[in-house]
Design a protein around this motif. Structure first.
Motif: not given
Lengths: 674, 366
Positions: B129-142, B144-155, B230-233
């Motif tokens: 009768v009700l469904v409540s969503p939630t969410g979250g954010v994955c982050y890394l130590p700054a 590492f110098g990874v600023k966006t997920p595109a740079e995740l290959n670095k690590i 640094a937040p990733m996604f």
């Protein structure tokens, strides 16, 4: 900074704030005085009302309640021997014997004054520390927390009484009981017999009630006319306050321990309670009266548990990580009223004034709560002069009901029964119950933090600077302990109430049994349990097996040592020495088992008929048969008991444990019966 | 047998209502259900003070306000057994009279999805009768110098550490996500909550973490501002069609599927992704369902769905929701079935894959 203080003081000293605080204090008093209902129950009571309240009013109310519970729960510890909450188990050790000696008044006033000083001192420390608390808490990693847990375990040496081997074995037994359930590393299930109930492990409340409260109640039932052996309350109100004043440094030291342990997320109230009790015993010159009614054994832990409640607030407010069960509900309530705890709470530009308001409300509520407790004491302490057979069924009811609070299932009561049997034997054969409790309380921490520390830092983790410092303190503490264990014994007052902290050595002949076979059997069963622990543990993956197997081996070795000497004594090949201890050998005051039978009968009746009907039956038959009451008296007392339970269940909105009757006829039954 | 007869009767009853009253049936169903003077028990298989408990307690007064007859709505906690105990008890005990509802969480859904033999509740039979969503954010130590997920290959060859609550807990979702991304993450178990994981991150023990939205905003945003994290996604949410979309709380942050594309240049697919999606849906996008027991009459179901829809539309609730509900769209009314299905179903082969993965990598016996 000054303006932050001023703002907080202004918040604190409004009539609005104070009146909500008083409501919290009043509820906290009632909940604390009712045995086995602790902070968690109190906070759950408030939770529905908090929603929609104005934030500062809600906080004042909750903090008022939190502050007073560690003070008011002392009543049941001292007067009935029932731990008021998991953070006040150590108070029972000396508080209850004091009440039995007829010194309840002195014990209560000493403990209240110690509580107040502890609470105030805790608040003072917190005021100073809030700003630097974040880096401080962050510097205590899993490695340091593991070393702290080891320090806690080292207290077993102090609390072991006459036989160190029994102490270590009892501690290993506690650790093994603590290992029951889902393992922290890989989630393997150990000693759960595939039951969902045991999956989440045994609850500390049930352990406290089973190990301390029930054995005492059953023991008292044979013979004692009232809890106070003299039938008097004693005149000791001022003496108690003077006792605390004389032990002011002990009070402050224990308050410091409480505040520090409370500050660390993940250790909790029961750890601070036992460490401060251990410290109290360790730092005392004459240890002969501990466990038999030494006033210092009340002062130390009571000072610690109040300041610990304050310390707990810091990780809750600054990190959003609750330090205890009641803090978890406090946190939930904060989120419900729209406050999200976090680093902003220590920021002078943001919510620091709110944090100070909380801390000082705590201090103020402590003072008010203490005053109220002292005012209430004379009438409540009269309970100890009531004819015990009339009082005992209420105590049994309260203990069973309190155990049932843990997960609200029938298994809670079964677990209580099993633990109580363990407690009875530990008590009878002189296995130190405090050592068992320390083991149980620290089992989770020792295992989890060891595993995490190795994962994070490798096996070199004990070489981290703070870890080394804690290790040195532990070694120093053990050294002092070993020195005092060898110190010559002073003459003790004969006729003291013997409990398990017995610092007598070979010359104590009173508890040394002629027939050792009962002890041999118990030790052999324990030995068997350790084998079971190892076997069950070893079935798991390596990470989940390390802890139970190591504990099992330590337990096995010490139990074997105890067994060797006992068998030697039993077969007449030589003296059994310090391991020979049996309170029941040649006891003249009737059997304990008759009363265990009553308890088992009550539990079986619950399993068949459900709680309400079983309660009525148990009360009526017990009062008629054992207390030889008139029908009038029996029915009035039964009605009072049923009324108490029904009021509590409807306020707490819970169902009572059901039996087979409820299982098959659930739909046909109406509320109190189902 | 008795149950079956009752269901038949109820079905017959509602069929009669449809036949007899035709178009005015909704009005009839509202009027026929009245809870005046009754008490509705909201079963909560968790103890007081947990996230789900707060959620139920937040909704309770609004539910009371919008149910016909304004019944007293109370939350009854039945904790233990990792929420299996209370849910089992609910399906054994609760009668389909609209006076007992059950609220669960991802930690109740996971053992069901994994096929834990101790689970005796079946989500397919309960009625949402009700469904409540939630969410979250994955982050890394700054650092590492990874600023966006595109740079995740670095690590991607670097050893990362994550503080986890356990392999079968809600932290199964990040475990599957990191694996899918191809990150080398060591999971250190035994954390008592996500707060512990964050503490480990702040101490430098853990080097990758996620927090739920509200905890991220209060506790991690200061770290991001201070330049240490640094937040990733975000995990993202599911839209009405069941597609992963950006989290409304973090509209500027890519969601997991976007992050995968940025890192690998293609969309994720395959059985591992199916498994991830099932547990992500159950653990986040449709984390907390509220349900009526099997066999509840259509009248009562419609009444409850309307009450929750009205409650969510209440400006007072919208004003007070704060961190409890966040900015997520509550699924009510007709939107509910799709989201509920996502939260409570998994393809058999995906289930087998996860069970096998947990068994071989983490020695989890199921």
């Amino acid at each position: 900074m000054i303006d932050v203080f001023v703002t907080s003081l202004q918040n604190l000293l409004t009539l609005h704030h104070l009146s909500y605080m008083m409501i919290g204090v009043a509820i906290g008093l009632v909940v604390g005085i009712l045995p086995a209902l602790g902070g968690i129950a109190g906070m759950s009571l408030l939770l529905p009302f908090v929603y929609g309240m104005e934030p500062t009013a809600a906080i004042a109310m909750m903090v008022g309640l939190l502050a007073v519970i560690p003070t008011s729960d002392t009543f049941s510890c001292i007067l009935m021997g029932i731990p008021g909450s998991s953070a006040s188990q150590a108070t029972v050790l000396d508080g209850f014997p004091l009440a039995r000696k007829g010194e309840a008044a002195r014990a209560l006033s000493a403990s209240f004054s110690a509580s107040m000083i502890g609470g105030l001192f805790g608040a003072l420390c917190l005021t100073a520390i809030v700003i630097v608390a974040r880096p401080l808490i962050l510097s205590f990693t899993s490695a340091e927390l593991f070393m702290l847990a080891i320090f806690g375990l080292s207290m077993v040496g102090v609390l072991s009484g006459s036989s160190l081997a029994k102490g270590v074995a009892a501690c290993a037994l506690g650790l093994a009981f603590g290992a029951i359930g889902t393992a922290p590393a890989n989630g393997g299930e150990r000693m759960t017999f595939d039951s969902l109930y045991l999956m989440s492990g045994l609850e500390i409340t049930i352990i406290g009630l089973g190990i301390f409260a029930l054995p005492e109640v059953l023991d008292l039932l044979r013979g004692q006319t009232s809890i106070s052996s003299t039938g008097k309350l004693g005149q000791g109100w001022l003496t108690g306050v003077r006792d605390t004043w004389r032990e002011k440094w002990l009070t402050l030291r224990c308050a410091t321990i409480g505040a520090c342990v409370g500050l660390m997320p993940g250790l909790g109230g029961s750890v601070s309670d036992w460490i401060s009790y251990g410290h109290t015993v360790q730092s005392a010159k004459d240890k002969s009266q501990f466990g038999k009614g030494d006033i210092r054994g009340v002062i130390g832990p009571e000072a610690a548990n109040n300041s610990c409640a304050g310390g707990n607030l810091i990780p809750t407010l600054l990190f959003g990580i609750p330090g205890s069960g009641s803090m978890a509900i406090f946190l939930a309530a904060m989120i419900l009223i729209g406050l999200q705890p976090g680093p902003g709470m220590a920021d002078p530009k943001r919510d620091l004034d709110l944090t100070y308001t909380v801390v000082w409300t705590l201090a103020l509520a402590n003072v008010v709560g203490t005053a109220a407790c002292i005012a209430l004491s004379p009438s409540i302490a009269r309970l100890t002069t009531i004819r015990f057979v009339l009082f005992a069924p209420f105590m049994i009811l309260i203990i069973v009901f309190g155990a049932f609070q843990s997960t609200r299932s029938f298994e809670d009561i079964l677990a209580l029964l099993v633990i109580a049997l363990t407690g009875i034997f530990l008590k009878r054969f002189g296995w130190p119950r405090p050592a068992f409790l320390i083991g149980f309380v620290l089992a989770g921490q020792v295992e989890t933090y060891f595993y995490q520390a190795v994962q994070f830092y490798g096996y070199g983790f004990p070489l981290r600077p703070i870890a080394v410092a804690i290790a040195l303190i532990t070694i120093a503490s053990l050294w002092f302990t070993s020195r005092s264990r060898q110190a010559p014994k002073e003459e003790t007052v004969p006729g003291g109430i013997t409990t398990d902290i017995d610092f007598e050595r070979e010359e104590d002949e009173t508890a040394a049994a002629k027939n050792l076979w009962p002890q041999v059997i118990f030790t052999a069963v324990t030995f068997g349990f350790f084998i079971f622990t190892i076997a069950e543990g070893a079935q798991n993956s390596f990470l989940d097996a390390v802890f139970p197997v190591s504990v099992g081996i330590v337990g096995l070795l010490t139990a074997a040592f105890v067994l060797f000497w006992q068998v030697r004594g039993a077969t007449g090949r030589g003296p059994a020495g310090t391991v020979n201890f049996d309170l029941d050998d040649g006891a003249s005051s009737g059997s304990l088992w008759r009363f265990v039978g009553w308890l088992v009968g009550f539990v079986i009746a619950i399993g068949l008929l459900g709680f309400t009907l079983a309660l009525v039956g148990f009360f009526l038959t017990f009062l008629k048969v054992v207390a030889k009451s008139s029908w009038l008296q029996a029915s009035v007392l039964t009605a009072a008991a049923v009324g108490l339970v029904l009021v509590l269940t409807s306020i707490l909105n819970m169902n009572l444990p059901g039996g087979l009757l409820q299982h098959y006829f659930y739909s046909q039954l109406v509320w109190p019966l189902r | 047998m008795a149950d079956f007869t009752r269901r038949q009767l109820l079905a017959a009853g509602s069929a009669a209502a449809v036949l007899g009253l035709g178009g005015v049936r909704p009005a009839f169903s509202q009027a026929s259900v009245d809870f005046a003077g009754k008490t509705v028990e909201w079963w909560m298989p968790f103890s007081e003070g947990g996230g789900s408990d707060v959620w139920a307690r937040f909704f309770a007064p609004y539910l009371s306000k919008y149910l016909p007859g304004n019944p007293n709505v109370v939350v009854r906690n039945v904790p233990g057994g990792g929420s299996i105990t209370g849910s089992n008890e609910f399906v054994a005990r609760a009668r389909p009279d609209g006076l007992a509802i059950l609220g669960t969480s991802g930690s109740t859904q996971f053992p069901f999805l994994l096929g834990d033999p101790r689970v005796r509740y079946d989500y397919a039979k309960l009625i949402p009768v009700l469904v409540s969503p939630t969410g979250g954010v994955c982050y890394l130590p700054a650092k590492f110098g990874v600023k966006t997920p595109a740079e995740l290959n670095k690590i991607k060859d670097q050893d990362l550490v994550y503080g986890s609550q356990g392999a079968t807990s809600l932290d199964l979702v990040p475990m599957l996500a990191f694996r899918l991304l191809g990150l080398k993450v060591r999971h250190v178990f035994g954390m008592q909550g996500r707060g512990d994981g964050r503490l480990a991150f702040e101490r430098g023990e853990a080097t990758i973490d996620y927090q739920t939205s509200s905890a991220y905003l209060t506790n991690v945003t200061p770290l991001v501002e201070a330049g240490t994290a640094a937040p990733m996604f975000s995990w993202g949410v599911l839209d009405a069609q069941g597609n992963v979309a950006r989290d409304p709380t973090f509209p500027d942050l890519p969601h997991f599927v976007e992050a995968y594309e940025m890192m690998h240049g293609k969309k994720p697919s395959g059985i591992e992704y199916d498994a991830y999606l099932a547990f992500f849906g159950s653990g986040f996008a449709a984390q907390k369902p509220c349900m009526l027991p099997e066999g509840t009459s259509d009248d009562i179901v419609a009444t409850y769905r309307k009450a929750f829809a009205d409650a969510v539309a209440d400006p007072e609730l919208q004003k007070a929701k704060g961190d409890v509900l966040g900015d997520y769209t509550q699924a009510v009314g007709s939107d509910i079935e799709q989201l509920y299905k996502v939260a409570t179903t998994i393809k058999p082969e995906a289930r087998d894959w996860v069970r096998n993965f947990l068994n071989t990598e983490y020695q989890v016996k199921l």
